[in-house]
Write a protein that holds these residues in place. Sequence first.
Motif: not given
Length: 540
Positions: A145-161
């Motif tokens: 995992p990243r230690t810091a993900v910026p606010a507003g980042s659109v992401a995918l993980g598993g079956e989810f967005s």
Amino acid sequence: MSSIAVRWAGPRAVLAEVPTLAEVLALHRRVTTQPLPGQLDAVAGARTVLVRFSGHEAAVSAAAALPHLDLPTPGRPGGRDVTIEVVYDGVDLDEVGRLTGLGRDGVISAHTGQPWSGAFGGFAPGFTYLVGEDRRLHVPRRTTPRTAVPAGSVALGGEFSAIYPRRSPGGWQIIGTTAARMWDLEREQPALVRPGDTVRYRAVRELADPGNSATPSGKRQGPAGPGAGLEITSTGLLSLLQDLGRPGNGDLGVSPSGAADQPSARQANRLVGNRAGAAVVENLLGGLSLRAHGDQVVAVTGAPVPLRISGSGTPRSPAMGHPFALLDGDLLALGTPTAGLRSYVAVRGGFDVQPVLGSRSTDTLSGIGPASLAPGAVLPVGAVRGLPPVGSPEESMLRPGAGTTELRITLGPRNDWFTAGAIRALLTREWRVTNQSDRVGVRLAVSSTDPTGAEEAGVLERARSGELPSEGTVAGALQVPPSGQPVLFLADQPVTGGYPVIGVVAAEDVSLAAQLPPGHLVRFLLVDPATLAPSALTAG
């Protein structure tokens, strides 16, 4: 026949498990539109719904009733339609294109070409797990995992967005950026997307307000300026405003929070004649000093500290657990605790700051509520009209002393993820509170004086591998990350988690755990979740 299986999540909560996400949404809709008796909160997960109750008897009744509930027919969510503009410039977009075989443009087309349904909240306020029908976008989380993900980042993980509402650690694959403000307490509904809403992503070349609107509004209101009340002259290590918390907001990703040692906070209010839910100051390890603006009635409870009043007249030392007068200009100083960690200062009338989501508590995990107290701030005091009389002196409610503290625990909901040896170790070892503990949780390690002398005794070994789908957690949950060393969640615990919970400490003992200083020893006493009687179950 119902497909609902029930697991205990401590004496006051149950985890209802169903086979599919569609059934999760149906069950969650059922218990939120028709709450069970005594129900406080219902938090949906990937395959579960965690339901919390006001007391043990209500949880026992619910555990018997849940398997027999008729669920509404799954259908289109009944929420709002939300369109979110996205610039597809994410650092992981090319990697997602490779993982899915769709390529960069194919990922964008698939992401924007389908509706996404709000399934459940958690992780952070305004972070809503969205599910779509196109299985081609199912991708694993990042290995590291990243230690810091910026606010507003659109992401995918598993079956989810999902969209990260604020800068935070995270392990999802980032495919784009949005300027949409996902969490804003200035709105009537703070979360832009809630469970049940339908979201459509729209690709744009640039954002209307890049790097600004995506920054969430936490409304960290500080205390008022000069005026009648108590002025902070020194905060010590950490001083916060707390009350009894903000339960019922789990679907927004907001934990109940509130005083870490609620019995002591209630006692402080009782002594000055306040209602139980009035705001108090929670002070960590002493060092707090307050100057009175106007005559006040004050009481201090929790971790015992020497008290000293200077100012008008001869310096004096009032007693803990007694209401006392603090005259205009007087300075009250709290020394170092002789036991425990957290002391509570109540003033007659309560501290009258603006509530956030119905509470004046500071949530250190989500950043919701008043800011941490700072020197120079004046905490306004509320009106005293109609309040009960000042209370009589009371003995301390703090129980931890020297030696080992016993905490009652129930197994589950995920004790089946661990070996029999791990459960035996949990129940027979002495555990030491580490200095990496805070209001979110108490981190535990095996005691160096444990009779086994075995270093591996401090690691709770899993019986199964793989990822646990995100599910709700409660204060008192003993979560075990891959390190194998348990973390006991306190008031500011995350709403959902992805590590298995081997057991849950009884709610009455969580406040005791919150007062345990680093180095203190703990043993767990197994009790039956249905009766709270010591359990005959053994670990092996």
